[in-house]
Design a protein around this motif. Structure first.
Motif, PDB file in Angstrom:
ATOM      1  N   SER A 105       0.851  -1.183   0.000  1.00 27.77           N
ATOM      2  CA  SER A 105       0.000   0.000   0.000  1.00 27.77           C
ATOM      3  C   SER A 105       0.886   1.231   0.000  1.00 27.77           C
ATOM      4  O   SER A 105       1.743   1.389   0.877  1.00 27.77           O
ATOM      5  N   ILE A 106       0.700   2.108  -0.982  1.00 29.72           N
ATOM      6  CA  ILE A 106       1.512   3.306  -1.101  1.00 29.72           C
ATOM      7  C   ILE A 106       0.629   4.479  -1.480  1.00 29.72           C
ATOM      8  O   ILE A 106      -0.557   4.299  -1.827  1.00 29.72           O
ATOM      9  N   GLN A 107       1.210   5.675  -1.439  1.00 32.95           N
ATOM     10  CA  GLN A 107       0.477   6.864  -1.850  1.00 32.95           C
ATOM     11  C   GLN A 107       0.844   7.247  -3.283  1.00 32.95           C
ATOM     12  O   GLN A 107       1.936   6.908  -3.772  1.00 32.95           O
ATOM     13  N   GLU A 108      -0.071   7.918  -3.916  1.00 29.80           N
ATOM     14  CA  GLU A 108       0.185   8.393  -5.280  1.00 29.80           C
ATOM     15  C   GLU A 108       1.494   9.157  -5.328  1.00 29.80           C
ATOM     16  O   GLU A 108       1.821   9.930  -4.423  1.00 29.80           O
ATOM     17  N   GLY A 154       0.922 -13.532  -6.850  1.00 31.08           N
ATOM     18  CA  GLY A 154       0.649 -12.132  -7.093  1.00 31.08           C
ATOM     19  C   GLY A 154       0.926 -11.210  -5.931  1.00 31.08           C
ATOM     20  O   GLY A 154       0.974 -11.622  -4.764  1.00 31.08           O
ATOM     21  N   THR A 155       1.131  -9.950  -6.258  1.00 32.58           N
ATOM     22  CA  THR A 155       1.228  -8.875  -5.276  1.00 32.58           C
ATOM     23  C   THR A 155       0.041  -7.957  -5.482  1.00 32.58           C
ATOM     24  O   THR A 155      -0.208  -7.497  -6.600  1.00 32.58           O
ATOM     25  N   SER A 156      -0.686  -7.710  -4.404  1.00 34.64           N
ATOM     26  CA  SER A 156      -1.832  -6.810  -4.477  1.00 34.64           C
ATOM     27  C   SER A 156      -1.364  -5.409  -4.134  1.00 34.64           C
ATOM     28  O   SER A 156      -0.919  -5.142  -3.010  1.00 34.64           O
ATOM     29  N   LEU A 157      -1.442  -4.513  -5.092  1.00 27.97           N
ATOM     30  CA  LEU A 157      -0.975  -3.137  -4.920  1.00 27.97           C
ATOM     31  C   LEU A 157      -2.153  -2.197  -4.744  1.00 27.97           C
ATOM     32  O   LEU A 157      -3.094  -2.205  -5.554  1.00 27.97           O
ATOM     33  N   LEU A 158      -2.110  -1.385  -3.704  1.00 28.63           N
ATOM     34  CA  LEU A 158      -3.116  -0.353  -3.465  1.00 28.63           C
ATOM     35  C   LEU A 158      -2.428   0.994  -3.482  1.00 28.63           C
ATOM     36  O   LEU A 158      -1.495   1.223  -2.698  1.00 28.63           O
ATOM     37  N   VAL A 159      -2.857   1.869  -4.368  1.00 27.52           N
ATOM     38  CA  VAL A 159      -2.323   3.218  -4.456  1.00 27.52           C
ATOM     39  C   VAL A 159      -3.410   4.191  -4.041  1.00 27.52           C
ATOM     40  O   VAL A 159      -4.458   4.278  -4.687  1.00 27.52           O
ATOM     41  N   THR A 160      -3.158   4.896  -2.961  1.00 27.83           N
ATOM     42  CA  THR A 160      -4.175   5.805  -2.442  1.00 27.83           C
ATOM     43  C   THR A 160      -3.873   7.246  -2.854  1.00 27.83           C
ATOM     44  O   THR A 160      -2.718   7.657  -2.887  1.00 27.83           O
ATOM     45  N   PRO A 161      -4.932   7.993  -3.161  1.00 27.96           N
ATOM     46  CA  PRO A 161      -4.729   9.396  -3.606  1.00 27.96           C
ATOM     47  C   PRO A 161      -4.131  10.258  -2.500  1.00 27.96           C
ATOM     48  O   PRO A 161      -4.279   9.956  -1.323  1.00 27.96           O
TER      49      PRO A 161
END
Lengths: 116, 113
Positions: B12-15, B106-113
Motif C-alpha cells: 500500500s503506497i500513496q500516489e 501475485g502482489t496486491s498493490l493499493l495506491v491511495t490518492p
C-alpha cells in the motif's frame, strides 16, 4: 472486438450439473490456453491447444474436465458433475506464437463459476 | 504448482511514490513476464524480459532479471491510483510440454490518492 471473448461471464451451477465454458480467441492466434484461478491465487495452467491439437492437458485436475477446439478457433471447456472445489474463475488466453511462451498472451475476462 | 512467488503479498503506497514488487522462481527459464489484473477482470500483459536480458523499460515500468538469483523485480515509478491492481510474474518453465505460463500468487498493490 479484437480481444479474447469468454462466455458466460458468470455461471452458477448446482453440484453435479455439467457446464460448458466458451472461449473466442483473437482471430489468427495459433495457441490457446485455459487457466483456472482460485480466489486470491494466481492462474493455474489447465490445458494448451496449438490450432485444433491439444498438445498439453497435464493441468486438468480430473477426468471430469474436458476441453476441445475442433476447428482451431473457438474452444470449449466442459466440466462434468461439478463439485464445489471447481468454483473458480476460468481464464482463456491466446497467443500468436506456437510452442514456447516467448510472446505475450492475451487473456479474456474469464468466466466466474460458482458451484452451489 | 506455482513456479513464481511474488513478494510482498500486499503493498500500500500513496500516489506519486514508487512501488517495487519482487518475484522469485525455481527452475531455468527462457523468459519471464509480468501481468496486471484489475479486480474481477482478465490479465493484461505488461512486459516480457528474456533470460539474456538484465533490464527492460516500458513507460513508468522497469523490470530487472537476475538469473543467477532466479529473481525479478517490477518497479512502477510515480504511481497513480489507477495502478491499483494485482501484479503477477509468470515464467515459461515447468509444464510437460513447455507451453504453459506458470504464475505466482501475485502482489496486491493499493495506491491511495
Amino acid at each position: 472486438g479484437a480481444g479474447v471473448s469468454q462466455s458466460p461471464r458468470y455461471k452458477v451451477a448446482k453440484r453435479g450439473q455439467d457446464v460448458a465454458l466458451r472461449c473466442d480467441p483473437i482471430s489468427g492466434h495459433v495457441s490457446l490456453f485455459w487457466y483456472q484461478q482460485a480466489l486470491g491465487q494466481g492462474p493455474e495452467f489447465l490445458t494448451y491447444f496449438q490450432n485444433e491439437a491439444q498438445l498439453d492437458k497435464s493441468g486438468l485436475p480430473s477426468d471430469r474436465f474436458f476441453a476441445e477446439r475442433p476447428e482451431g478457433s473457438v474452444s470449449t471447456l466442459k466440466i462434468q458433475r461439478t463439485q464445489q472445489e471447481d468454483s473458480a474463475v476460468y481464464l482463456c488466453a491466446s497467443s500468436f506464437s506456437r510452442g514456447n511462451m516467448n510472446t505475450e498472451a492475451f487473456f479474456g475476462q474469464g468466466t466466474r463459476l460458482t458451484v452451489v | 504448482s506455482q513456479q513464481g512467488e511474488e513478494d510482498p503479498q500486499a503493498l500500500s503506497i500513496q500516489e506519486g511514490e514508487n512501488a517495487t514488487m519482487n518475484c522469485s522462481y525455481k527452475t531455468s527459464i527462457n523468459n519471464l513476464q509480468w501481468y496486471r489484473q484489475n479486480s474481477g477482470r482478465g490479465l493484461v500483459h505488461l512486459i516480457l524480459i528474456r533470460s539474456n536480458e538484465r533490464e527492460k523499460h516500458s513507460g513508468r515500468l522497469r523490470v530487472t532479471l537476475d538469473t543467477s538469483k532466479k529473481s525479478s523485480s517490477l518497479l512502477i515509478t510515480a504511481s497513480r491510483a489507477a495502478d491499483t491492481a494485482s501484479y503477477f510474474c509468470a515464467t515459461d518453465a515447468h509444464s510437460n510440454s513447455g507451453y504453459a505460463l506458470n504464475f505466482g500468487k501475485g502482489t496486491s498493490l493499493l495506491v491511495t490518492p
